[in-house]
Design a protein around this motif. Structure first.
Motif, mmCIF file in Angstrom:
data_model
loop_
_atom_site.group_PDB
_atom_site.id
_atom_site.type_symbol
_atom_site.label_atom_id
_atom_site.label_comp_id
_atom_site.label_asym_id
_atom_site.label_seq_id
_atom_site.Cartn_x
_atom_site.Cartn_y
_atom_site.Cartn_z
ATOM 1 N N ALA A 45 0.834 -1.195 0.000
ATOM 2 C CA ALA A 45 0.000 0.000 0.000
ATOM 3 C C ALA A 45 0.873 1.251 0.000
ATOM 4 C CB ALA A 45 -0.910 0.009 1.220
ATOM 5 N N THR A 46 0.512 2.225 -0.830
ATOM 6 C CA THR A 46 1.317 3.438 -0.922
ATOM 7 C C THR A 46 0.683 4.620 -0.206
ATOM 8 O OG1 THR A 46 0.295 3.989 -3.024
ATOM 9 C CG2 THR A 46 2.376 2.768 -3.097
ATOM 10 N N ASN A 47 -0.585 4.510 0.181
ATOM 11 C CA ASN A 47 -1.212 5.589 0.936
ATOM 12 C C ASN A 47 -2.298 5.007 1.826
ATOM 13 O OD1 ASN A 47 -3.695 5.442 -0.545
ATOM 14 N ND2 ASN A 47 -2.700 6.572 -2.195
ATOM 15 N N ILE A 48 -2.874 5.854 2.685
ATOM 16 C CA ILE A 48 -3.859 5.393 3.655
ATOM 17 C C ILE A 48 -5.103 4.832 2.969
ATOM 18 C CG2 ILE A 48 -5.331 6.093 5.589
ATOM 19 C CD1 ILE A 48 -2.302 5.988 6.193
ATOM 20 N N THR A 49 -5.566 5.493 1.916
ATOM 21 C CA THR A 49 -6.757 5.025 1.221
ATOM 22 C C THR A 49 -6.544 3.639 0.642
ATOM 23 O OG1 THR A 49 -7.292 7.313 0.686
ATOM 24 C CG2 THR A 49 -8.414 5.598 -0.577
ATOM 25 N N GLU A 50 -5.393 3.443 0.018
ATOM 26 C CA GLU A 50 -5.094 2.127 -0.553
ATOM 27 C C GLU A 50 -4.940 1.090 0.544
ATOM 28 O OE1 GLU A 50 -1.883 -0.079 -3.485
ATOM 29 O OE2 GLU A 50 -1.686 2.050 -3.094
ATOM 30 N N LYS A 51 -4.286 1.472 1.638
ATOM 31 C CA LYS A 51 -4.110 0.548 2.766
ATOM 32 C C LYS A 51 -5.467 0.119 3.301
ATOM 33 C CE LYS A 51 -3.642 2.027 6.781
ATOM 34 N NZ LYS A 51 -4.237 1.908 8.035
ATOM 35 N N GLY A 71 -7.955 3.143 8.890
ATOM 36 C CA GLY A 71 -7.911 4.578 9.140
ATOM 37 C C GLY A 71 -6.733 5.052 9.959
ATOM 38 N N HIS A 72 -5.883 4.153 10.368
ATOM 39 C CA HIS A 72 -4.717 4.540 11.167
ATOM 40 C C HIS A 72 -3.464 4.452 10.319
ATOM 41 C CE1 HIS A 72 -7.055 4.433 14.826
ATOM 42 N NE2 HIS A 72 -7.524 3.254 14.473
ATOM 43 N N SER A 73 -2.685 5.515 10.337
ATOM 44 C CA SER A 73 -1.392 5.430 9.681
ATOM 45 C C SER A 73 -0.385 4.952 10.721
ATOM 46 C CB SER A 73 -0.967 6.778 9.110
ATOM 47 O OG SER A 73 -0.854 7.715 10.152
ATOM 48 N N VAL A 74 0.511 4.123 10.312
ATOM 49 C CA VAL A 74 1.521 3.583 11.214
ATOM 50 C C VAL A 74 2.794 4.395 11.025
ATOM 51 C CG1 VAL A 74 2.852 1.549 11.827
ATOM 52 C CG2 VAL A 74 0.500 1.300 11.033
ATOM 53 N N PRO A 75 3.197 5.148 12.045
ATOM 54 C CA PRO A 75 4.401 5.966 11.880
ATOM 55 C C PRO A 75 5.653 5.096 11.799
ATOM 56 C CG PRO A 75 3.630 6.075 14.148
ATOM 57 C CD PRO A 75 2.614 5.276 13.372
ATOM 58 N N MET A 76 6.577 5.537 11.010
ATOM 59 C CA MET A 76 7.858 4.854 10.888
ATOM 60 C C MET A 76 8.866 5.621 11.731
ATOM 61 S SD MET A 76 7.183 2.310 8.980
ATOM 62 C CE MET A 76 8.750 1.689 8.477
ATOM 63 N N TYR A 77 9.487 4.958 12.683
ATOM 64 C CA TYR A 77 10.440 5.601 13.571
ATOM 65 C C TYR A 77 11.863 5.295 13.137
ATOM 66 C CZ TYR A 77 6.516 6.335 16.714
ATOM 67 O OH TYR A 77 5.332 6.726 17.256
#
Length: 112
Positions: free
Chosen positions: A2-8, A64-70
């Motif tokens: 997935a490249t964006n939240i909508t696609e995810k 609906g949740h984006s997973v942050p990359m740390y």
């Protein structure tokens, strides 16, 4: 990938729908096995149903949740912060998850 939240979210919904479909089919099969008194097969199918249900629930929780990359630096900072807060709350190394043969705390220098 997935490249964006909508696609995810679209992909997660596809997985949820698939799991729900397999869950319904599994319930039908489990009912038939129960009526035939095939308890071993029934147990296996119920386990599969449970796995589909848990997978769908997990996917729902990610909608609906984006997973942050740390970065490694951010993770290291968060670990040190957790240790500082733990020591401030009165933790001792022996009460934490260190092996019993060592009291080495890799984050101790940040708390001094």
């Amino acid at each position: 990938m997935a490249t964006n939240i909508t696609e995810k979210d679209r992909i997660l919904q596809e997985v949820i729908d698939w799991c729900e479909q397999l869950e319904v089919e599994g319930l039908r099969l489990a009912n038939a096995l129960l009526m035939q008194r095939d308890m071993d097969a029934y147990g296996v199918v119920k386990g599969q149903i449970n796995a589909y249900e848990k997978t769908a629930d997990h996917c729902r929780s990610m909608l609906g949740h984006s997973v942050p990359m740390y970065s490694l630096e951010q993770l290291e900072h968060e670990r040190r912060k957790a240790w500082r807060e733990g020591y401030a709350a009165g933790w001792k190394d022996q009460e934490c998850d260190f092996p019993p043969h060592t009291s080495d705390n890799p984050y101790l220098e940040a708390t001094k």
